[in-house]
Enzyme design. Structure first.
Site, PDB file in Angstrom:
ATOM      1  N   TYR A   1      30.473 -32.575  54.281  1.00 40.03           N
ATOM      2  CA  TYR A   1      30.457 -33.873  54.983  1.00 40.03           C
ATOM      3  C   TYR A   1      30.748 -35.002  53.990  1.00 40.03           C
ATOM      4  O   TYR A   1      29.983 -35.951  53.857  1.00 40.03           O
ATOM      5  CB  TYR A   1      29.105 -34.106  55.670  1.00 40.03           C
ATOM      6  CG  TYR A   1      28.580 -32.950  56.480  1.00 40.03           C
ATOM      7  CD1 TYR A   1      29.031 -32.717  57.773  1.00 40.03           C
ATOM      8  CD2 TYR A   1      27.620 -32.082  55.966  1.00 40.03           C
ATOM      9  CE1 TYR A   1      28.545 -31.650  58.529  1.00 40.03           C
ATOM     10  CE2 TYR A   1      27.125 -31.010  56.705  1.00 40.03           C
ATOM     11  CZ  TYR A   1      27.600 -30.801  57.984  1.00 40.03           C
ATOM     12  OH  TYR A   1      27.118 -29.748  58.711  1.00 40.03           O
TER      13      TYR A   1
ATOM     14  N   CYS B   1      20.000 -38.629  57.037  1.00 39.52           N
ATOM     15  CA  CYS B   1      19.724 -39.898  57.730  1.00 39.52           C
ATOM     16  C   CYS B   1      18.776 -39.680  58.910  1.00 39.52           C
ATOM     17  O   CYS B   1      18.541 -40.603  59.688  1.00 39.52           O
ATOM     18  CB  CYS B   1      21.022 -40.552  58.199  1.00 39.52           C
ATOM     19  SG  CYS B   1      21.987 -39.548  59.340  1.00 39.52           S
TER      20      CYS B   1
END
Length: 457
Positions: A316, A412
């Site tokens: 990612y 996150c």
């Protein structure tokens, strides 16, 4: 026979707040029945009105605070209670950092059954005016354009002249562009009727370089009086480097469409995180708090503890932000990202920084990395920074098969972090420590960097 609830709709009751939800609402319990009430803080005694009840929990509205928390402050933003952008301005910054630390610890224990060191949250010296990117929906009021944020749980635009978590210069740019567009007859997009022109104004600004990009997002292929608008923006906006037009003609909540063209200036602006330079396009994913991004990435580098001999995989990878930091310390870095434009940007950013020991691939991390592994491309250290949904099962299985000695997990979303850490721990890794980082002061969001080591038997 259904169980009678301890409270009913419209009851007015006295409670003591025990906790905060991950969305920032106060939690009180009546005979074990949870009530969620916005703006309540742990330890406060209050009178509340019950506004809705479900089988297992209910919702309330704060009527009166009888005993205040020592962490309660007056929110400085005039539209704080209407706007959905921030959730914690009524909580002191010291209180916010403690709340986020507690939330991470609670979630790791409850969801992941993870027992590890969770360090105090790393916060900002000044937790205001940090966002380098504004995305403002546009509406109309009394014949002119307005811009602001959506009211909580609605698509009603709250007009806003300033936002206390946006960089001050961006407020000026948004208001200036809005006034110029209004002057030249641009109509706001009407979501209900799918009519009108201007949907959003986006402003990106380099925190170090001060370069400004403006993106006009419209329903229409053209902008009325486009040349006059562009000329006046260039005249009135300092440090302007790029004016972009993005077309989104779909009935959707997604902000940007597929068509992007340069109206004036460059396709990108540049900025720095530490000593790494980045070219940022209209569609680039680039962290909105560069000061805390540096803190986050430095912690990831510290956990990776590279000596120049390692092969590192960055899942990612986005536009290469973490990859390029890693490449300065590693022998070789491989980055993967599903968005082709992001990989294009990542390759440009590697060239800009004269970094040649990094390779980028387009595709799903859970597909590309297993293929790399089958082809014999293994990693000493694997870094993951997934979206809120966390890592795909196939990627987690590949990590367990590949057996890198160390995994650095940037997250996150503490809930999916806890879930994924449990899988990795069950597969032979130990979570050594977790460091929460406050990337978004005044909101409930918290990022974490976690260090996992493979246990040797």
């Amino acid at each position: 026979m259904s169980k009678t609830l301890p409270v009913q709709k419209n009851d007015i009751i006295d409670i003591i707040f025990e906790d905060l939800t991950h969305e920032g609402s106060g939690v009180a319990k009546v005979d074990g029945y949870p009530l969620f009430i916005p703006n309540g803080l742990p330890g406060e005694k209050a009178t509340v009105k019950v506004i809705k009840t479900n089988k297992n929990y209910g919702f309330g509205r704060l009527v009166e605070i009888k005993e205040r928390s020592p962490y309660r402050v007056e929110a400085p933003c005039l539209i704080y209670k209407e706007c959905g952008g921030c959730q914690l301005q009524h909580l002191s910054y010291e209180g916010q950092l403690k709340m986020k630390h507690k939330h991470v610890m609670d979630v790791l224990e409850r969801i992941g059954k993870i027992n590890t060191t969770v360090h105090p949250t790393l916060g900002m010296e000044d937790p205001w005016r940090y966002r380098n990117k504004s995305q403002v929906p546009i509406g109309e009021q009394e014949g002119g354009l307005i811009g602001g944020f959506y009211q909580q749980r609605s698509h009603q635009i709250i007009n806003m002249e300033q936002c206390l978590i946006q960089q001050e210069e961006n407020d000026y740019v948004v208001n200036t562009v809005k006034d110029i567009c209004s002057k030249y007859g641009v109509r706001a997009y009407d979501e209900a009727r799918h009519k009108g022109d201007l949907r959003h104004i986006m402003v990106r600004r380099g925190a170090i370089t001060k370069e400004v990009m403006i993106v006009l997002i419209t329903r229409t292929q053209d902008i009325p009086n486009r040349k006059a608008i562009v000329d006046e923006i260039v005249e009135k906006v300092p440090n302007i480097k790029s004016i972009i037009h993005n077309v989104n003609n779909k009935k959707t909540n997604v902000i940007m469409g597929e068509i992007t063209r340069v109206l004036w200036g460059e396709e990108t602006i540049t900025d720095y995180i530490g000593d790494v330079k980045f070219a940022i396009s209209a569609r680039s994913f680039y962290q909105v708090n560069p000061e805390q991004t540096k803190v986050l990435y430095e912690k990831a580098l510290e956990y990776a503890d590279l000596n120049g001999e390692e092969k590192v995989i960055d899942a990612y990878c986005g536009i290469g932000t973490i990859s390029l930091f890693l490449a300065k310390k590693a022998r070789q870095v491989f980055g993967v990202e599903i968005v082709p434009q992001a990989i294009e940007d990542a390759r440009k950013n590697a060239l800009i920084n004269d970094i040649h020991n990094v390779e980028f691939a387009v595709g799903e991390a859970e597909v590309v990395i297993p293929n790399w592994y089958k082809a014999g491309n293994e990693a000493d250290v694997l870094v993951v920074d997934p979206p809120r949904k966390g890592c795909d099962e196939a990627l987690l299985q590949t990590i367990l098969d590949m057996k890198p000695r160390k995994v650095v997990y940037v997250s996150c979303n503490p809930a999916t972090l806890a879930r994924d850490l449990r899988v990795l721990e069950d597969g032979g890794y130990k979570t050594e420590e977790v460091q929460p980082v406050d990337m978004f002061p005044q909101t409930t969001h918290v990022e974490c960097v976690s260090l996992l080591q493979r246990e040797t038997i």
